[in-house]
Scaffold this active site. Structure first.
Site, PDB file in Angstrom:
ATOM      1  N   GLY A 240       0.756  -1.248   0.000  1.00 33.47           N
ATOM      2  CA  GLY A 240       0.000   0.000   0.000  1.00 33.47           C
ATOM      3  C   GLY A 240       0.781   1.288   0.000  1.00 33.47           C
ATOM      4  O   GLY A 240       0.216   2.346  -0.277  1.00 33.47           O
ATOM      5  N   GLU A 274       3.664  -6.771   1.798  1.00 34.94           N
ATOM      6  CA  GLU A 274       3.297  -7.108   0.408  1.00 34.94           C
ATOM      7  C   GLU A 274       3.358  -5.868  -0.490  1.00 34.94           C
ATOM      8  O   GLU A 274       2.373  -5.513  -1.132  1.00 34.94           O
ATOM      9  CB  GLU A 274       1.866  -7.665   0.366  1.00 34.94           C
ATOM     10  CG  GLU A 274       1.621  -8.897   1.206  1.00 34.94           C
ATOM     11  CD  GLU A 274       0.134  -9.274   1.266  1.00 34.94           C
ATOM     12  OE1 GLU A 274      -0.707  -8.567   0.681  1.00 34.94           O
ATOM     13  OE2 GLU A 274      -0.181 -10.291   1.906  1.00 34.94           O
ATOM     14  N   PRO A 275       4.483  -5.197  -0.574  1.00 36.50           N
ATOM     15  CA  PRO A 275       4.526  -3.978  -1.391  1.00 36.50           C
ATOM     16  C   PRO A 275       4.578  -4.304  -2.882  1.00 36.50           C
ATOM     17  O   PRO A 275       5.217  -5.265  -3.300  1.00 36.50           O
ATOM     18  CB  PRO A 275       5.833  -3.301  -0.960  1.00 36.50           C
ATOM     19  CG  PRO A 275       6.700  -4.418  -0.469  1.00 36.50           C
ATOM     20  CD  PRO A 275       5.783  -5.500   0.051  1.00 36.50           C
ATOM     21  N   ARG A 277       3.503  -1.384  -5.777  1.00 35.89           N
ATOM     22  CA  ARG A 277       3.760  -0.101  -6.431  1.00 35.89           C
ATOM     23  C   ARG A 277       5.074   0.559  -5.984  1.00 35.89           C
ATOM     24  O   ARG A 277       5.832   1.050  -6.809  1.00 35.89           O
ATOM     25  CB  ARG A 277       2.601   0.846  -6.110  1.00 35.89           C
ATOM     26  CG  ARG A 277       2.628   2.145  -6.872  1.00 35.89           C
ATOM     27  CD  ARG A 277       1.627   3.139  -6.285  1.00 35.89           C
ATOM     28  NE  ARG A 277       0.349   2.589  -5.955  1.00 35.89           N
ATOM     29  CZ  ARG A 277      -0.725   2.593  -6.759  1.00 35.89           C
ATOM     30  NH1 ARG A 277      -0.654   3.166  -7.922  1.00 35.89           N
ATOM     31  NH2 ARG A 277      -1.855   2.036  -6.363  1.00 35.89           N
ATOM     32  N   TYR A 317      -8.774   5.789 -13.305  1.00 35.52           N
ATOM     33  CA  TYR A 317      -8.788   6.493 -11.999  1.00 35.52           C
ATOM     34  C   TYR A 317      -8.568   7.988 -12.155  1.00 35.52           C
ATOM     35  O   TYR A 317      -8.358   8.667 -11.153  1.00 35.52           O
ATOM     36  CB  TYR A 317      -7.666   5.978 -11.091  1.00 35.52           C
ATOM     37  CG  TYR A 317      -7.496   4.495 -11.016  1.00 35.52           C
ATOM     38  CD1 TYR A 317      -8.484   3.687 -10.466  1.00 35.52           C
ATOM     39  CD2 TYR A 317      -6.334   3.889 -11.490  1.00 35.52           C
ATOM     40  CE1 TYR A 317      -8.310   2.323 -10.384  1.00 35.52           C
ATOM     41  CE2 TYR A 317      -6.157   2.517 -11.405  1.00 35.52           C
ATOM     42  CZ  TYR A 317      -7.149   1.744 -10.860  1.00 35.52           C
ATOM     43  OH  TYR A 317      -6.973   0.397 -10.785  1.00 35.52           O
ATOM     44  N   CYS A 343     -10.830   4.267 -29.847  1.00 31.53           N
ATOM     45  CA  CYS A 343     -12.046   5.022 -30.186  1.00 31.53           C
ATOM     46  C   CYS A 343     -12.908   5.297 -28.968  1.00 31.53           C
ATOM     47  O   CYS A 343     -14.015   4.766 -28.842  1.00 31.53           O
ATOM     48  CB  CYS A 343     -12.838   4.224 -31.210  1.00 31.53           C
ATOM     49  SG  CYS A 343     -11.801   3.823 -32.599  1.00 31.53           S
ATOM     50  N   GLU A 344     -12.403   6.062 -28.045  1.00 33.06           N
ATOM     51  CA  GLU A 344     -13.166   6.475 -26.858  1.00 33.06           C
ATOM     52  C   GLU A 344     -12.582   7.789 -26.395  1.00 33.06           C
ATOM     53  O   GLU A 344     -11.356   7.952 -26.390  1.00 33.06           O
ATOM     54  CB  GLU A 344     -12.959   5.491 -25.699  1.00 33.06           C
ATOM     55  CG  GLU A 344     -13.452   4.120 -25.964  1.00 33.06           C
ATOM     56  CD  GLU A 344     -13.870   3.401 -24.689  1.00 33.06           C
ATOM     57  OE1 GLU A 344     -14.114   4.049 -23.662  1.00 33.06           O
ATOM     58  OE2 GLU A 344     -13.927   2.168 -24.759  1.00 33.06           O
ATOM     59  N   TYR A 371       1.222  -1.415 -12.278  1.00 30.76           N
ATOM     60  CA  TYR A 371      -0.163  -1.415 -12.771  1.00 30.76           C
ATOM     61  C   TYR A 371      -0.261  -0.768 -14.153  1.00 30.76           C
ATOM     62  O   TYR A 371      -1.263  -0.139 -14.484  1.00 30.76           O
ATOM     63  CB  TYR A 371      -1.098  -0.726 -11.755  1.00 30.76           C
ATOM     64  CG  TYR A 371      -0.991  -1.344 -10.377  1.00 30.76           C
ATOM     65  CD1 TYR A 371      -1.450  -2.636 -10.143  1.00 30.76           C
ATOM     66  CD2 TYR A 371      -0.397  -0.656  -9.317  1.00 30.76           C
ATOM     67  CE1 TYR A 371      -1.323  -3.224  -8.888  1.00 30.76           C
ATOM     68  CE2 TYR A 371      -0.266  -1.238  -8.063  1.00 30.76           C
ATOM     69  CZ  TYR A 371      -0.734  -2.521  -7.861  1.00 30.76           C
ATOM     70  OH  TYR A 371      -0.599  -3.108  -6.621  1.00 30.76           O
TER      71      TYR A 371
HETATM   72  N1  LLP Z   1      -1.566  -7.042  -1.215  1.00 31.38           N
HETATM   73  C1  LLP Z   1      -2.853  -7.124  -1.604  1.00 31.38           C
HETATM   74  C2  LLP Z   1      -3.721  -8.125  -1.000  1.00 31.38           C
HETATM   75  C3  LLP Z   1      -3.346  -6.249  -2.597  1.00 31.38           C
HETATM   76  O1  LLP Z   1      -4.620  -6.328  -2.961  1.00 31.38           O
HETATM   77  C4  LLP Z   1      -2.462  -5.288  -3.169  1.00 31.38           C
HETATM   78  C5  LLP Z   1      -2.933  -4.369  -4.206  1.00 31.38           C
HETATM   79  C6  LLP Z   1      -1.123  -5.254  -2.740  1.00 31.38           C
HETATM   80  C7  LLP Z   1      -0.712  -6.140  -1.755  1.00 31.38           C
HETATM   81  C8  LLP Z   1      -0.122  -4.297  -3.308  1.00 31.38           C
HETATM   82  O2  LLP Z   1      -0.431  -2.983  -3.041  1.00 31.38           O
HETATM   83  P1  LLP Z   1       0.585  -1.802  -3.438  1.00 31.38           P
HETATM   84  O3  LLP Z   1       1.801  -1.914  -2.556  1.00 31.38           O
HETATM   85  O4  LLP Z   1       0.944  -1.974  -4.854  1.00 31.38           O
HETATM   86  O5  LLP Z   1      -0.187  -0.565  -3.180  1.00 31.38           O
HETATM   87  N2  LLP Z   1      -4.605  -0.849 -10.068  1.00 31.38           N
HETATM   88  C9  LLP Z   1      -4.483   0.119  -9.000  1.00 31.38           C
HETATM   89  C10 LLP Z   1      -3.890  -0.485  -7.746  1.00 31.38           C
HETATM   90  C11 LLP Z   1      -4.661  -1.697  -7.245  1.00 31.38           C
HETATM   91  C12 LLP Z   1      -4.057  -2.314  -6.017  1.00 31.38           C
HETATM   92  C13 LLP Z   1      -4.710  -3.614  -5.709  1.00 31.38           C
HETATM   93  N3  LLP Z   1      -4.144  -4.334  -4.611  1.00 31.38           N
HETATM   94  C14 LLP Z   1      -3.658   1.292  -9.493  1.00 31.38           C
HETATM   95  O6  LLP Z   1      -3.244   1.296 -10.657  1.00 31.38           O
HETATM   96  O7  LLP Z   1      -3.478   2.272  -8.771  1.00 31.38           O
END
Ligand code: LLP
Length: 417
Positions: A240, A274-275, A277, A317, A343-344, A371
């Protein structure tokens, strides 16, 4: 973005000219810096100090085999959400025994695959999933290690589509039901309780909600131990951590984790992270070429060869990605909407960007490592972009541009009647 510099021939990533990459591999192409990935990973490792902990890279952020193998070599475990992601981890040389499986809709065949591979833990998200996992494990004569993903009902203060830890989200087991479900899990023959998990959302810019979630987990862990005699081996606090796309003040891993580590300072359980991004987002960009400039009375458009099918975040988003010209140019600055050929009207990569550009120039869409490719599609029968990793001054092609033939290969016409 780190390691992006401007040289005499335009922008360079890790010293490699983006114009050379476009010449060699064409456009659109995702370009990633291995050094930026490893710096991001090491920042987490340093933030954890000597604490017993595992960094499980969230595969959904970018699942290219080259990226996964790089993280495996750096010492990462993995967080997966499908059987397909598990196959990728294995193909990239990742260790299933260091892999956790999240997600609200695990199918039986995916559970079997994960049990056979010997994954570290299933993050179970409902009572129904727990029952199914117990049955699937019984059939396979295995014991499934589990954590309950608990929904701590904490507001992560991020975009509603990517906030996951509130009571009304589909994710996790409700906080008040967790103790009862753990007790039930303890009575099942084919699961073994290993830990507890949560993940409250993505692109978090404030460390407070994650610390709040962690303290709610601690309440539960203590109740489990005193009221049910259940001891846990690990606490998974999810991913997150946000990144800077524009001008956000994103905390560093150490700033993000400090309050959590403080809460856990006297505890023996292993911490899992669980990083996604924050490990890859700012290590990658999308390189695209301007096909046409279309100047109008009210708006100017730069029509490029990348589109919403390549990078969905702006359309989905309203996300911001910086867009920069690869070569310094002598043109005058104008405001452009940078759009693709799809085409959007939602097919934009950036709006109202001040750029000094000409037809045929290259643009780099920044902070697109996470992503980006994983959310790409073949909409408009557009083949997916190529992917390149730069390592020690060399560009390595880690995914070829998709040939149109492979888009058609799985389809067929109807038989003659
Ligand atoms: N763990 C779980 C259970 C998750 O659902 C996610 C992301 C992560 C870890 C990793 O989160 P991060 O560290 O990447 O924030 N498509 C969206 C982001 C969707 C995230 C979904 N879950 C975007 O492009 O912003």
């Amino acid at each position: 973005m780190p390691l992006l510099r401007s040289g005499p021939e335009g922008l360079e990533l890790e010293g490699v000219r983006l114009s050379d990459i476009a010449t060699r591999f064409g456009t659109p192409t995702y370009v990633y810096s291995l050094a930026a990935m490893s710096t991001a990973f090491e920042a987490y490792r340093a933030a954890l100090g000597g604490r017993h902990a595992s960094i499980c890279y969230a595969v959904k952020a970018n699942s290219n085999l080259g990226i996964l193998s790089a993280f495996a070599r750096l010492g990462a475990g993995f967080d997966i959400v499908s059987g397909g992601e598990l196959e990728r981890v294995i193909a990239a040389g990742g260790d299933p025994a260091r892999t956790v499986f999240s997600g609200v809709g695990k199918r039986s065949d995916e559970m079997t695959l994960a049990l056979d591979a010997g994954i570290r833990c299933f993050n179970v998200e409902s009572a129904a999933e727990l029952e199914r996992l117990n049955e699937v494990a019984a059939r396979a004569c295995k014991i499934a290690p589990i954590a309950l993903r608990v929904n701590p009902d904490v507001d992560p203060r991020t975009h509603p589509y990517i906030s996951t830890g509130l009571r009304n989200n589909k994710f996790g087991v409700a906080f008040e039901e967790a103790l009862g479900l753990y007790r039930h899990a303890a009575s099942l023959d084919h699961v073994r309780i290993a830990g507890i998990a949560c993940h409250i959302g993505s692109q978090l810019l404030d460390p407070a909600p994650i610390a709040e979630a962690a303290s709610r987990l601690i309440e539960l862990i203590d109740a489990l131990s005193t009221e049910a005699g259940i001891q846990l081996e690990h606490i998974d606090i999810g991913g997150g951590l946000g990144i800077r796309y524009r001008d956000e003040a994103a905390p560093s891993p150490i700033e993000y984790l400090e309050p959590v580590l403080e809460l856990f300072s006297e505890r023996k359980e292993e911490i899992l992270l669980e990083p996604g991004r924050s490990l890859i987002g700012n290590a990658g960009l999308l390189l695209t070429r301007i096909e046409y400039l279309k100047l109008g009375r009210d708006r100017n458009f730069a029509i490029v060869d990348a589109a919403m099918n390549d990078l969905a975040r702006p359309a989905l988003y309203d996300a911001w990605h910086d867009i920069v010209a690869v070569r310094p140019h002598t043109q005058e600055f104008r405001n452009y909407d940078v759009v693709g050929p799809v085409c959007e009207s939602g097919d934009f990569l950036g709006r109202d960007r001040s750029l000094a550009i000409a037809q045929g120039d290259l643009l780099a869409i920044l902070s697109a490592g996470a992503y980006g490719m994983t959310m790409s599609s073949n909409y408009n029968t557009r083949p997916r972009a190529a992917e390149v990793i730069i390592s020690s001054g060399q560009a390595h092609l880690v995914r070829r541009r998709e040939p149109i033939a492979s888009l058609l290969a799985l389809e067929s016409g109807l038989p003659d009647s």
